[in-house]
Design a protein around this motif. Sequence first.
Motif, mmCIF file in Angstrom:
data_model
loop_
_atom_site.group_PDB
_atom_site.id
_atom_site.type_symbol
_atom_site.label_atom_id
_atom_site.label_comp_id
_atom_site.label_asym_id
_atom_site.label_seq_id
_atom_site.Cartn_x
_atom_site.Cartn_y
_atom_site.Cartn_z
ATOM 1 N N TRP A 1 0.844 -1.212 0.000
ATOM 2 C CA TRP A 1 0.000 0.000 0.000
ATOM 3 C C TRP A 1 0.872 1.252 0.000
ATOM 4 O O TRP A 1 0.368 2.358 0.008
ATOM 5 C CB TRP A 1 -0.918 -0.034 1.237
ATOM 6 N N PHE B 1 9.111 3.038 -6.804
ATOM 7 C CA PHE B 1 7.767 3.026 -7.398
ATOM 8 C C PHE B 1 7.794 2.306 -8.734
ATOM 9 O O PHE B 1 8.684 2.542 -9.551
ATOM 10 C CB PHE B 1 7.251 4.450 -7.556
ATOM 11 N N HIS C 1 0.355 -0.553 13.633
ATOM 12 C CA HIS C 1 0.186 0.072 12.309
ATOM 13 C C HIS C 1 -0.908 -0.684 11.566
ATOM 14 O O HIS C 1 -0.611 -1.603 10.800
ATOM 15 C CB HIS C 1 1.477 -0.008 11.494
ATOM 16 N N ALA D 1 -6.818 2.685 8.542
ATOM 17 C CA ALA D 1 -6.688 3.826 7.631
ATOM 18 C C ALA D 1 -5.488 4.712 7.954
ATOM 19 O O ALA D 1 -4.912 5.330 7.060
ATOM 20 C CB ALA D 1 -7.977 4.645 7.648
ATOM 21 N N ALA E 1 -2.593 3.736 9.353
ATOM 22 C CA ALA E 1 -1.428 2.887 9.626
ATOM 23 C C ALA E 1 -0.116 3.632 9.412
ATOM 24 O O ALA E 1 0.860 3.420 10.125
ATOM 25 C CB ALA E 1 -1.471 1.648 8.731
ATOM 26 N N GLY E 2 -0.074 4.504 8.395
ATOM 27 C CA GLY E 2 1.170 5.209 8.083
ATOM 28 C C GLY E 2 1.201 6.650 8.553
ATOM 29 O O GLY E 2 2.222 7.325 8.441
ATOM 30 N N GLY E 3 0.079 7.164 9.068
ATOM 31 C CA GLY E 3 0.040 8.545 9.558
ATOM 32 C C GLY E 3 -1.266 9.237 9.221
ATOM 33 O O GLY E 3 -2.082 8.720 8.454
ATOM 34 N N LYS F 1 1.838 11.253 12.729
ATOM 35 C CA LYS F 1 2.618 10.095 12.281
ATOM 36 C C LYS F 1 2.689 9.019 13.370
ATOM 37 O O LYS F 1 2.700 7.832 13.091
ATOM 38 C CB LYS F 1 4.022 10.594 11.911
ATOM 39 N N TRP G 1 -6.621 4.782 -2.225
ATOM 40 C CA TRP G 1 -6.722 5.899 -1.284
ATOM 41 C C TRP G 1 -6.830 5.360 0.148
ATOM 42 O O TRP G 1 -6.091 5.747 1.044
ATOM 43 C CB TRP G 1 -7.952 6.707 -1.680
ATOM 44 N N CYS H 1 -7.270 2.017 3.082
ATOM 45 C CA CYS H 1 -6.492 0.814 3.386
ATOM 46 C C CYS H 1 -7.043 -0.426 2.658
ATOM 47 O O CYS H 1 -8.187 -0.826 2.892
ATOM 48 C CB CYS H 1 -6.482 0.561 4.891
ATOM 49 N N PHE I 1 -0.892 7.411 -8.376
ATOM 50 C CA PHE I 1 -0.764 7.007 -6.964
ATOM 51 C C PHE I 1 -1.999 7.480 -6.209
ATOM 52 O O PHE I 1 -2.198 8.675 -6.017
ATOM 53 C CB PHE I 1 0.493 7.649 -6.377
ATOM 54 N N LYS J 1 0.496 10.647 4.005
ATOM 55 C CA LYS J 1 0.923 9.485 3.214
ATOM 56 C C LYS J 1 2.437 9.532 3.146
ATOM 57 O O LYS J 1 3.024 10.315 2.390
ATOM 58 C CB LYS J 1 0.294 9.528 1.816
ATOM 59 N N ASP J 2 3.045 8.666 3.904
ATOM 60 C CA ASP J 2 4.489 8.678 4.112
ATOM 61 C C ASP J 2 5.294 8.817 2.821
ATOM 62 O O ASP J 2 6.302 9.510 2.759
ATOM 63 C CB ASP J 2 4.860 7.362 4.815
ATOM 64 N N THR J 3 4.852 8.121 1.778
ATOM 65 C CA THR J 3 5.660 8.021 0.565
ATOM 66 C C THR J 3 5.251 8.996 -0.544
ATOM 67 O O THR J 3 5.840 8.970 -1.631
ATOM 68 C CB THR J 3 5.572 6.586 0.002
ATOM 69 N N GLU K 1 8.019 11.748 -1.895
ATOM 70 C CA GLU K 1 9.072 11.183 -2.750
ATOM 71 C C GLU K 1 8.503 10.688 -4.069
ATOM 72 O O GLU K 1 9.201 10.681 -5.089
ATOM 73 C CB GLU K 1 9.821 10.079 -2.003
ATOM 74 N N PHE K 2 7.227 10.269 -4.067
ATOM 75 C CA PHE K 2 6.590 9.892 -5.337
ATOM 76 C C PHE K 2 6.514 11.106 -6.255
ATOM 77 O O PHE K 2 6.852 11.039 -7.441
ATOM 78 C CB PHE K 2 5.184 9.332 -5.082
#
Lengths: 66, 561
Positions: free
Chosen positions: A41, A59, B46, B49, B51-53, B138, B214, B216, B249, B326-328, B331-332
Amino acid sequence: MPAVIDASKCNGCELCDLYCPLDVIHMEGEVAVVRYPDECWHCGACRQECARGAVSFRFPLAMLGV
Amino acid sequence: MGSRSSHDLETDVAIIGGGTAGLNSAMAAAQAGCRVLIVDKANIVHSGAIAGGIDHFMAFLETGEPWDTREAYLGWVGSVARGAADLEVQEAVYCDELKEALERVERIGVSLRQPDGKIFRTAALGQPGPYAINFDGKKLKPKMAIEVRRRKCRVLNRVQVTNLYLHDGELAGFTGFDIRSGDFYRIRAKAVVIATGNTNRMFNAQVGNPFNLWYCPANTGDLHRAAFDAGVALANMEYVRMTIVPKGFSTPGFNAFFGMGAQLVNSLREPFMKNYHEMGNKAPRNFIVWGALQELKEGRGPIYMDCGHLKAKDLEHLFRTLGIDKDTLPEFLLAKGYAKDGAMIEMTVSEPMQARPSEVCGSGIRIGRDCASNVPGIFAAGDASDQMGCLHMATAGGFAAGRHAAAYAKKTAHRRPLATKAMAEEQARVFRPLERKSGSTYREFETIVRQICSDHFGPVKTELSLKAALEKLGRLDAARDELKADNLHELMRTHEAMNIHAVSKISATAALARRETRFPPYHYRADYPLSDDENFCGLMVIQKQPGGDVTTRLDKLRYAG
């Protein structure tokens, strides 16, 4: 590959395996392996818990290329 | 597989789903002096919904501003969730609980303030004022997990609940299995709080990956299905929810972008939202999704999030906030070549999901002011209930549900029995896919369910499309008995796939009964394109009767003004 684990940095603490909400990461011996990369996810829970900085995200082209 | 063991457990209050709502329920039930058992499909540190922040908490704070009161907040809820939000329930599960909920978040160690010590709030989603407190959540989920351990709640991680059982019409308990060891659990409880979120993976997703979502992807309606089969009434199940996400994403970020003043533009570089709602980019979510869909449909796509007019410090705050939610995501965006200079970010409309039509209500188990369902002993909270949604209500209402479940458990003298025969049958049913040497996989089955739902009600629907969907989904029933799993991970996914299939039928059936359009495109009936308040301003309640018949009824709701 979404979450990617650098085996040379992994100390086998199992936290990424333990906390992945999608059951994507499994220990194989002393090293954590992303067994179900298609079911990631990209939430980052594994990376947040990794004290060794062994987790990064790569990615897939399908996400970056569209 | 003969080495799997089974366990019999007993508790006063069981919490199924250890996300935000479930953990707040657990805190309340433990505080009331009950023995509490939390069961989660993942690990409560974690899961769910956030889980990551999470980056915002909606609240009215009684600061003296006219929009910052309980009455103004409820007025907003009544306008943006008209026909889906039961204001009497919302007052009890949210307004009455809010002050304590805010204090609880900070008490467990998560500040709702910015580094300068001030509370920073933004407005979007049709709000009359800035209700969304921006904060760094977070660590909120790990801190809540520590708190329930401190309160001596017992936790069963990695256990997927498979069914609920009644005795003489009241809750007796439930079954589940450990997704790593295969151990089978029979759990008796005086009361249960269901807090397992909404149903995802029901519709085709971006770039063909059903886990690029979007919300979980582990939330697959497991307890919506089990509760429905146990005779629990559900409501708001007809809605198909979507949002605006970065191209490629599917992530949260809508509230952060619009809260900070970003605007959607089409490929002619025209801001277009004012054409669809007077509040433009600050309109309720469904209007923005509707506007974006029209622009894309009419050939003015791609659409972009334009941040070029924002001040440098606001842009910096925005990018930091996106990474909290959304942690990532940051960087995406960088990997896609976006500079942090306010350059336009290509966006699109997300996958649909079966969920609440607004931030300020839920979709699922019909609850009253006491968070109780129609079945004695079964309570619900968070996105799994028909009245709670989002962090603010899961935190406040989750606690209320735990308190009411504890009160019920305390006045219940004895735990009710689980029938031996039913337990044996369930254990056999649960593990049967592991024994099949040939058959279809969950991937194939789920792909077919997604295709049917996407083609027939994702999101536009008509009587014909819904009836055809139900016919196709009904024909898939036989395939459920041929699903095979090679290991316990696949066994979990197989049960999830069957639950998604079951919820898709519930959703289509409820949608068929709502012969009007409401919150378009979340419930857009092309054959009834207008809203019909006279006949449909209320909750479509769907229920399986003791004989097996599925019935629908409308519980009318009334609003001032």
